[in-house]
Design a protein around this motif. Structure first.
Motif, short mmCIF file in Angstrom:
data_model
loop_
_atom_site.label_atom_id
_atom_site.label_comp_id
_atom_site.label_asym_id
_atom_site.label_seq_id
_atom_site.Cartn_x
_atom_site.Cartn_y
_atom_site.Cartn_z
N PHE B 78 -5.85 17.23 -8.57
CA PHE B 78 -5.10 16.71 -7.11
C PHE B 78 -5.75 17.02 -5.82
CE2 PHE B 78 -2.56 20.88 -9.56
CZ PHE B 78 -1.89 20.17 -9.92
N HIS B 79 -7.02 17.40 -6.35
CA HIS B 79 -7.89 16.59 -4.73
C HIS B 79 -7.73 15.29 -4.69
CE1 HIS B 79 -11.27 16.72 -2.32
NE2 HIS B 79 -12.07 15.86 -2.94
N TYR B 80 -8.15 14.82 -5.99
CA TYR B 80 -8.16 13.35 -6.09
C TYR B 80 -7.28 12.78 -5.68
CZ TYR B 80 -13.24 12.85 -5.79
OH TYR B 80 -14.65 13.08 -6.02
N LEU B 81 -5.76 12.52 -6.63
CA LEU B 81 -4.35 12.83 -5.89
C LEU B 81 -4.21 13.00 -4.16
CD1 LEU B 81 -2.61 14.16 -9.03
CD2 LEU B 81 -2.92 11.60 -8.40
N ASP B 82 -4.74 13.88 -4.25
CA ASP B 82 -4.92 14.31 -1.91
C ASP B 82 -5.61 13.18 -1.98
OD1 ASP B 82 -3.36 16.78 -2.59
OD2 ASP B 82 -4.70 18.12 -2.19
N LEU B 83 -6.60 13.19 -2.30
CA LEU B 83 -7.58 11.29 -1.46
C LEU B 83 -6.66 10.36 -1.53
CD1 LEU B 83 -11.55 10.72 -1.42
CD2 LEU B 83 -9.57 9.62 -2.59
N ASP B 85 -3.43 9.98 -1.30
CA ASP B 85 -2.70 10.57 -0.14
C ASP B 85 -3.38 9.65 0.85
OD1 ASP B 85 -0.60 10.23 -2.57
OD2 ASP B 85 -0.44 12.83 -1.95
N SER B 86 -4.16 10.44 1.24
CA SER B 86 -4.56 10.06 2.71
C SER B 86 -5.19 8.37 2.91
CB SER B 86 -6.06 11.41 2.92
OG SER B 86 -6.96 10.94 2.40
N LEU B 87 -5.27 8.24 2.26
CA LEU B 87 -5.82 6.59 1.57
C LEU B 87 -4.59 5.67 2.11
CD1 LEU B 87 -9.85 6.89 -0.49
CD2 LEU B 87 -9.26 6.94 2.42
N ARG B 88 -3.25 6.21 2.02
CA ARG B 88 -2.19 5.32 1.66
C ARG B 88 -2.73 4.62 0.28
NH1 ARG B 88 0.33 7.01 5.52
NH2 ARG B 88 -0.62 7.68 7.80
N LEU B 89 -3.06 5.42 -0.67
CA LEU B 89 -3.26 4.31 -1.61
C LEU B 89 -2.47 4.77 -2.85
CD1 LEU B 89 -7.63 4.01 -2.71
CD2 LEU B 89 -5.77 2.68 -1.76
N GLU B 90 -1.44 3.71 -2.85
CA GLU B 90 -0.28 4.15 -3.79
C GLU B 90 -1.11 4.17 -5.41
OE1 GLU B 90 2.44 5.06 -3.38
OE2 GLU B 90 3.45 5.59 -5.35
N ARG B 91 -1.35 2.99 -5.92
CA ARG B 91 -2.01 2.68 -7.41
C ARG B 91 -3.33 2.50 -7.20
NH1 ARG B 91 2.03 0.30 -11.19
NH2 ARG B 91 1.45 1.59 -13.13
N VAL B 92 -3.96 3.01 -7.77
CA VAL B 92 -5.69 2.38 -8.20
C VAL B 92 -6.35 2.14 -9.98
CG1 VAL B 92 -6.51 3.27 -5.65
CG2 VAL B 92 -6.52 4.47 -7.77
N HIS B 93 -7.37 1.23 -9.73
CA HIS B 93 -7.80 1.24 -11.14
C HIS B 93 -8.28 2.53 -11.29
CE1 HIS B 93 -6.11 -2.27 -12.34
NE2 HIS B 93 -6.31 -3.21 -10.29
N LEU B 94 -8.84 3.29 -11.75
CA LEU B 94 -9.14 4.49 -11.90
C LEU B 94 -10.46 4.69 -12.53
CD1 LEU B 94 -10.13 7.43 -10.46
CD2 LEU B 94 -8.24 8.22 -12.70
N VAL B 95 -11.66 4.85 -12.79
CA VAL B 95 -12.34 4.31 -13.34
C VAL B 95 -14.41 5.70 -13.01
CG1 VAL B 95 -14.02 3.72 -13.66
CG2 VAL B 95 -12.70 2.89 -13.30
N GLY B 96 -14.09 6.75 -14.65
CA GLY B 96 -14.53 7.89 -14.12
C GLY B 96 -15.39 7.96 -15.35
N ALA B 97 -16.71 8.33 -14.71
CA ALA B 97 -18.19 8.77 -15.95
C ALA B 97 -18.08 10.12 -16.12
CB ALA B 97 -18.96 8.08 -15.43
N SER B 98 -18.80 10.84 -17.57
CA SER B 98 -18.45 11.70 -17.72
C SER B 98 -17.90 12.81 -17.18
CB SER B 98 -20.06 11.19 -17.71
OG SER B 98 -20.77 12.68 -17.97
N LEU B 99 -18.41 13.81 -16.70
CA LEU B 99 -18.10 14.78 -15.48
C LEU B 99 -16.75 14.00 -15.12
CD1 LEU B 99 -17.09 17.18 -14.53
CD2 LEU B 99 -18.34 17.43 -12.25
N GLY B 100 -17.10 12.47 -13.86
CA GLY B 100 -16.17 12.00 -13.35
C GLY B 100 -14.83 11.16 -13.91
#
Lengths: 381, 265
Positions: B78-83, B85-100
């Motif tokens: 939820f924190h990153y969905l909030d992020l 929103d706050s950056l006004r990014l409607e859609r992103v390519h999301l890349v996460g490693a391990s815990l990410g």
């Protein structure tokens, strides 16, 4: 001064493993040897009452050769029926380690009732390694401790049933049978290593503070902080709120006592407390403030403590009866500790019993100005 | 190649976040693993040649202060969905490693519609029968390196700058932030696996052939089975952190995957 006989119930052995905790394989534990040890250790505790000790102490540790009492309440139960005068101090139950801490309220109340009100109930968080042994999240340790303590104290003092809705523990019916015999509840002690948060918590509630295996300079400092905190809460600490736990070795002469201490006491530090480094510092077990204090002046690892350091820094008391009396005077007169908890090791069961007798006959009587005082009156509750 | 990344100090619903960014192109959010906070390395540099890369540090990691309210992996999602929103990014390519990667998967099961694509690099986060993640909290540094890296030299990029009280306290804070969400159950959310079927964005799984923390067999295979239509790429010279061990190859795979037109650019 009051004397409590403290037993770790170690499974004394030599080994080359990196850790005496958590990972030391229990295939090294021989249950037949364990049977002999448990019975000798219980004999020693019973003998301590016979010799005049005021209290008998048991404690909780898991998965190690340092202390083989995962359930201190089981050992206390055995002592309850074999003794009739001494206090039985459980130092303590690891509150956050339990998924259902109401069991502690129940078990301690059982012991208190059966013993006729002789139980002292220590509340501890459990040491760092125990969060590896039990799976309990170390970042919850402090909050679970406070919440479980509140639950247990309420269970002992508030008529049930009542509901308890905590963050970690939730019950619709808190209503333990039996209730404790001592009123309002058995004295609570806080054995600790001196974190400022625990000092404050204990002082506020008049819970005696017990320093375990700590250099004497640090004991003096923490006692000072505790006394100050008591004053801040509007009262002056009784000497029986200041307790120390350290090994004592007494023998005919200093040289013989030193030889025994070098061998048997140093086993406790060097082997018994040998720990794989990550087990000392699970994440979140300490507050960041406590961690910074620790990192700024890190104490030596017990496994690296030399006898000379332990001696010079006052981790131990050893010597002839006269020497031991002199060293104890520092605790009674300078530190004004009201209670000394100590275990003894004479190298064999018979040697330990002889040492206990020598201490009871040649040391203890010199510290008995307070014989008529009940050390549990008005403290710990 | 992009130049030096820009440094940002954000406030996301009152939670302070330290973030690096660089590059131009489609928006890409990178979520780091343990110890990776604030480490802008070759991998990020390569991505910044094709994307506008944003690389925040999780609360309690790197330059982001601890956030006591984060107690569960979904709090981070939820924190990153909030992020976003706050950056006004409607859609992103999301890349996460391990815990990410775990956090990224939690986001994807909640809000695939916010993702142009999803790349998971050796993620943890699900329970896999027959596998118990080795307990890194009980390991010293050499044991951790042995478990996480196939090429131990790659670990040097994450080595602490010194052994000062400040550095040690920061490491403890990072360990604490991770333990709060993953000590027990360790490195997984019991609810996540059955939710993976909800992921409705093109998904690339990058896996180190020699991962000893979350091995390709069985962990990678299970992810490939559970995420609808996921494509699995194996990196032969890598352990648990291919983006550190084979940064060029992993970045190329992501660029290629995101350029396939399976998702909007």
């Amino acid at each position: 001064m009051k004397f409590y006989y403290f037993h770790l119930m170690p499974y004394v052995m030599e080994h080359d493993e990196p850790s005496s905790w958590v990972t030391l394989s229990n295939r090294l534990y021989d249950p037949k040897e364990g049977q002999r040890l448990y019975n000798e250790y219980l004999d020693q505790l019973e003998y301590a009452e016979h010799l005049g000790w005021d209290g008998l102490c048991v404690n909780e540790h898991h998965q190690n050769c340092y202390g083989t009492m995962p359930s201190p309440n089981v050992m206390a139960a055995m002592l309850v029926r074999r003794t009739n005068r001494a206090k039985i101090a459980i130092l303590g139950n690891g509150l956050p380690l339990r998924e259902n801490p109401l069991r502690i309220a129940e078990e301690v109340a059982m012991l208190d009732v059966a013993s006729g009100g002789r139980v002292i109930s220590g509340f501890v968080r459990g040491i760092s390694a125990e969060y590896f042994s039990t799976g309990v999240n170390p970042t919850h340790s402090r909050d679970r401790f406070y919440e479980a303590a509140e639950l247990i104290l309420r269970a002992w003092t508030e008529p049930g049933p009542f509901a308890f809705d905590g963050k970690f523990y939730r019950y619709h019916y808190v209503n333990p049978w039996p209730r404790p015999l001592q009123q309002p509840h058995p004295p609570v002690w806080c054995p600790s290593q001196g974190s400022s948060e625990t000092v404050e918590w204990a002082a506020k509630r008049r819970f005696p503070y017990l320093m375990v295996f700590t250099p004497i300079k640090r004991i003096a400092q923490i006692y000072g902080e505790y006394r100050e905190a008591c004053e801040r809460h509007g009262y002056t600490a009784s000497p029986y709120q200041l307790t120390v736990n350290l090994p004592i070795v007494v023998a005919e002469n200093d040289a013989k006592a030193r030889a025994l201490a070098e061998k048997h006491v140093m086993w406790v530090f060097n082997t018994g407390l040998r720990m794989h480094p990550p087990f000392w510092r699970p994440p979140g077990y300490m507050t960041e403030a406590s961690l910074r204090r620790f990192l700024t002046s890190p104490p030596p690892l017990p496994s690296e403590l030399t006898f000379e350091e332990a001696d010079a820094q006052g981790y131990i008391i050893y010597g002839s009866p006269a020497t031991v009396r002199d060293k104890l005077r520092v605790f009674s007169d300078q530190l004004r500790a009201g209670i000394v908890c100590s275990g003894m090791n004479g190298g064999s069961h018979e040697g330990t019993l002889e040492m206990m007798q020598m201490f009871a006959e040649e040391v203890m009587p010199h510290f008995r100005e307070d014989a008529a005082i009940d050390e549990t009156a008005g403290v710990g509750r | 190649m992009a130049g030096e990344p820009a440094h940002h100090e954000l406030s996301v619903r009152g939670t302070a976040v330290d973030m690096l960014s660089a590059g131009a192109g489609p928006d890409l959010l990178f979520l780091h693993g343990a110890g990776g906070a604030g480490r802008w390395l070759e991998f990020q540099d390569r991505l910044a040649g094709h994307f506008h890369v944003r690389f925040p540090s999780h609360p309690g990691h790197g330059g982001s202060p601890a956030a006591e309210w984060i107690e569960h992996i979904s709090d981070l999602a939820f924190h990153y969905l909030d992020l976003l929103d706050s950056l006004r990014l409607e859609r992103v390519h999301l890349v996460g490693a391990s815990l990410g990667g775990w956090i990224a998967a939690e986001i994807a099961v909640m809000a695939s519609h916010r993702l142009a694509s999803l790349t998971l690099i050796d993620p943890v986060g699900i329970k896999v029968e027959g596998w118990i993640y080795p307990f890194l909290f009980g390991m010293d540094i050499p044991e951790i390196v042995q478990t996480v890296f196939h090429n131990p030299m790659a670990a040097l990029a994450l080595a602490p700058p010194d052994q000062s009280v400040e550095t040690l306290a920061q490491q403890y804070r990072q360990g604490t932030a991770i333990a709060r969400i993953s000590w027990n159950p360790y490195l997984y959310d019991p609810l996540l696996r059955r939710r993976l079927a909800r992921i409705a964005t093109p998904t690339l799984l990058c896996w180190g052939a020699h991962d000893r923390l979350a091995p390709l067999d069985p962990c990678g295979q299970v992810w490939a089975k559970e995420v609808p239509g996921a494509r699995l790429r194996v990196f032969p010279e890598s352990g648990h952190v291919p983006h550190l061990e084979e940064p060029g190859a992993v970045a190329d795979a992501i660029v290629e995957f995101c350029g396939r037109g399976e998702g909007p650019r």
